[in-house]
Design an enzyme around this catalytic site. Structure first.
Site, PDB file in Angstrom:
ATOM      1  N   MET A 138       6.033   5.702   5.439  1.00 52.07           N
ATOM      2  CA  MET A 138       6.277   5.039   6.723  1.00 52.07           C
ATOM      3  C   MET A 138       7.687   4.461   6.810  1.00 52.07           C
ATOM      4  O   MET A 138       8.307   4.478   7.880  1.00 52.07           O
ATOM      5  CB  MET A 138       5.228   3.952   6.925  1.00 52.07           C
ATOM      6  CG  MET A 138       4.991   3.612   8.363  1.00 52.07           C
ATOM      7  SD  MET A 138       4.087   4.875   9.283  1.00 52.07           S
ATOM      8  CE  MET A 138       2.403   4.337   9.062  1.00 52.07           C
ATOM      9  N   ALA A 195       0.865  -1.188   0.000  1.00 52.50           N
ATOM     10  CA  ALA A 195       0.000   0.000   0.000  1.00 52.50           C
ATOM     11  C   ALA A 195       0.900   1.235   0.000  1.00 52.50           C
ATOM     12  O   ALA A 195       2.064   1.178   0.417  1.00 52.50           O
ATOM     13  CB  ALA A 195      -0.919   0.012   1.213  1.00 52.50           C
ATOM     14  N   PHE A 196       0.354   2.363  -0.453  1.00 52.67           N
ATOM     15  CA  PHE A 196       1.191   3.560  -0.614  1.00 52.67           C
ATOM     16  C   PHE A 196       1.733   4.064   0.716  1.00 52.67           C
ATOM     17  O   PHE A 196       2.692   4.834   0.746  1.00 52.67           O
ATOM     18  CB  PHE A 196       0.393   4.686  -1.309  1.00 52.67           C
ATOM     19  CG  PHE A 196      -0.430   5.520  -0.381  1.00 52.67           C
ATOM     20  CD1 PHE A 196      -1.657   5.088   0.069  1.00 52.67           C
ATOM     21  CD2 PHE A 196       0.043   6.742   0.068  1.00 52.67           C
ATOM     22  CE1 PHE A 196      -2.413   5.852   0.944  1.00 52.67           C
ATOM     23  CE2 PHE A 196      -0.701   7.521   0.947  1.00 52.67           C
ATOM     24  CZ  PHE A 196      -1.930   7.068   1.381  1.00 52.67           C
ATOM     25  N   LYS A 197       1.142   3.613   1.824  1.00 57.39           N
ATOM     26  CA  LYS A 197       1.604   4.100   3.127  1.00 57.39           C
ATOM     27  C   LYS A 197       3.071   3.743   3.384  1.00 57.39           C
ATOM     28  O   LYS A 197       3.749   4.416   4.149  1.00 57.39           O
ATOM     29  CB  LYS A 197       0.696   3.590   4.231  1.00 57.39           C
ATOM     30  CG  LYS A 197      -0.696   4.220   4.121  1.00 57.39           C
ATOM     31  CD  LYS A 197      -1.578   3.965   5.302  1.00 57.39           C
ATOM     32  CE  LYS A 197      -2.841   4.812   5.237  1.00 57.39           C
ATOM     33  NZ  LYS A 197      -3.787   4.379   4.189  1.00 57.39           N
ATOM     34  N   ASP A 198       3.569   2.704   2.697  1.00 62.12           N
ATOM     35  CA  ASP A 198       4.986   2.358   2.823  1.00 62.12           C
ATOM     36  C   ASP A 198       5.901   3.474   2.316  1.00 62.12           C
ATOM     37  O   ASP A 198       7.056   3.566   2.738  1.00 62.12           O
ATOM     38  CB  ASP A 198       5.313   1.091   2.018  1.00 62.12           C
ATOM     39  CG  ASP A 198       4.685  -0.163   2.610  1.00 62.12           C
ATOM     40  OD1 ASP A 198       4.553  -0.242   3.844  1.00 62.12           O
ATOM     41  OD2 ASP A 198       4.333  -1.059   1.823  1.00 62.12           O
TER      42      ASP A 198
END
Ligand SMILES: *Cc1c(COP(=O)(O)O)cnc(C)c1O
Length: 477
Positions: free
Chosen positions: A124, A118-121
């Protein structure tokens, strides 16, 4: 570069000072006192850069209190092709965020090739390295407490695993996540990662986190921190890929482009807004929502009317099932011309659980100056869009990305490329893909057996004291 609060009543801070914190003491969000600006000459140089060079160039302006050599080391360790190599086999992972051409003038920005798909990587992973660096410098450690309905928790765990001065206590609901999402988190065997499965739903998890965080004595004594979406460093890291994508699809800075962004907490699209404020030639920022259409309502009418969790619908793009857009205040601060008193007045209504109407404040006309447009997508829309993208473009997309593509297509303008942000890979949301295509999505290499790996978690009743006991037992591991 100093950071000030959107509510105007907190002292200015540096990037490092706000890195580990959450809200400003006056309840506002930190924003740059002035946005750095990249002019024509800067953009011409940045066009030739790879992802790491670009990241360093943007972050050196936003985090100018970190020595550049240290920042370079952090960026170089974070944005490697090895970390961001979990996408489609034919993608060029050396680009870190490859752009896929769907048809003339229409692109998919691949942001979900990191370890949790997911783009949150994108943000993060940097945050994990920044935390470790800042804590080392200060001689501190931290216990991160969070609640997740899926993507945020796993991105945080994969970013913090193995860090010697960080422990993660992540609450997840016994019911509600996909089997893939559960396996992704629970299969981590790192000693500093604690999966606390709560017999309840996501709201129960969130209530417990709030209760623990409101116990100031406990919070201070056990050094409790968070990694939620209002964290400024996450927003800052998300600005980078707007630049990268812009250069990938244009030949010169005379060419504006538009972006369509599947939105929930307004973090991702807020980064687009900031990239635009920093000088990137963005025509439109298209905010795509699912059936939870708080943001679409605002951009159509000027009324911001957050919903309660009871009013929030459970949809097939669950990571956008959000009723209060936690980063939205950053944008409204700009619309209000940096007037903290005005933001405080508007959020007095929000914090009471009621709405505000920017028209009544004479501010709605200004929203259009920032290039925002919006639209919403339903379950039927996203299933149809997944099917259409597979047939017409030969590309399988996840349900959140489908919401963005559906709305993005409705906002195309002649001569202006539309870049749709891919916020997750389809493998993460198998049911929707099966419903749309009659077959399961492909799994990235190495994840075929994810659900059969041994899992490590603790199941607990939804009680604050039970959670606190686990934290106390491990807070000094
Ligand atoms: C978090 C998330 C979003 C929403 O992003 P915001 O920054 O909260 O607007 C959209 N899609 C997916 C898959 C996500 O995980």
């Amino acid at each position: 570069m100093n950071y000030i609060s959107t509510r105007g009543q907190a002292p200015a801070q540096t990037f490092s000072q706000i890195l580990l914190g959450g809200l400003a003491p006056d309840g506002g969000l930190y924003v740059p006192e002035v946005y750095p600006h990249f002019g024509h000459d800067d953009l011409a140089v940045m066009r030739t850069m790879d992802y790491r060079e670009l990241a360093l160039t943007v972050l050196a302006r936003l985090a100018d209190d970190i020595p550049v050599a240290d920042l370079k080391d952090l960026v170089d360790r974070t944005y490697t092709a090895a970390t961001y190599s979990h996408g489609r086999a034919d993608s060029d992972f050396s680009q870190i965020t490859p752009v896929r051409r769907l048809e003339d003038g229409l692109y998919l920005l691949e942001l979900s090739n990191g370890p949790t798909l997911a783009f949150k990587d994108m943000a993060m992973q940097l945050l994990g390295n920044l935390f470790e660096y800042a804590l080392d410098k200060a001689g501190l450690d931290i216990n991160i407490l969070g609640a997740t309905s899926g993507d945020t928790g796993s991105a945080a765990e994969y970013a913090m695993r193995g860090k010697h001065n960080v422990r993660v206590f992540m609450l997840s609901p016994l019911e509600g996540m996909t089997r893939f999402q559960q396996a992704q988190m629970y299969s981590l065997q790192d000693a500093n990662i604690h999966n606390l499965v709560v017999r309840g739903v996501f709201d129960d998890c969130q209530d417990i986190v709030k209760a623990v965080s409101n116990d100031l004595e406990f919070k201070t004594y056990h050094r409790i921190g968070a990694v939620n979406s209002i964290n400024w460093a996450r927003v800052a890291a998300q600005c980078i890929y707007y630049f990268k994508a812009y250069f990938a699809v244009t030949g010169s800075d005379d060419q504006p482009v538009s972006f369509s962004v599947p939105s929930g907490n307004f973090g991702d699209v807020c980064a687009g807004h900031i990239a635009r404020q920093m000088g990137l030639p963005i025509a439109k920022l298209v905010v795509a929502t699912n059936e939870n259409d708080v943001l679409d309502e605002f951009f159509r009418t000027g009324v911001y009317r957050p919903r309660t969790s009871a009013e929030t619908l459970h949809t097939s793009s669950p990571s956008m099932d959000i009723s209060k857009a936690s980063n939205f205040e950053r944008f409204i601060f700009d619309v209000a011309g940096g007037d903290g008193d005005k933001v405080r007045e508007l959020w007095r209504a929000v914090d009471r659980g009621s709405a505000f109407d920017l028209k009544a404040h004479g501010l709605f006309d200004r929203v259009a100056d920032y290039g925002f447009e919006s639209g919403k997508s339903s379950h039927a829309d996203r299933i149809a869009t997944i099917r259409m993208a597979a047939e017409r473009y030969g590309t399988v997309i996840d349900p959140h990305t489908a919401d963005g593509l559906k709305v993005g297509l409705a906002h195309r303008e002649p001569g202006i490329p539309m870049i749709c942000l891919e916020t997750a890979l389809p493998a993460k949301f198998e049911d929707a893909i099966v419903e749309a295509l009659g077959r399961a999505p492909e799994r990235p290499a190495g994840l075929a057996e994810l659900e059969s790996l041994p899992q490590r978690y603790e199941v607990l009743d939804p009680e604050v004291e039970a959670i606190k006991a686990v934290i106390v037992a491990h807070a000094n591991d």
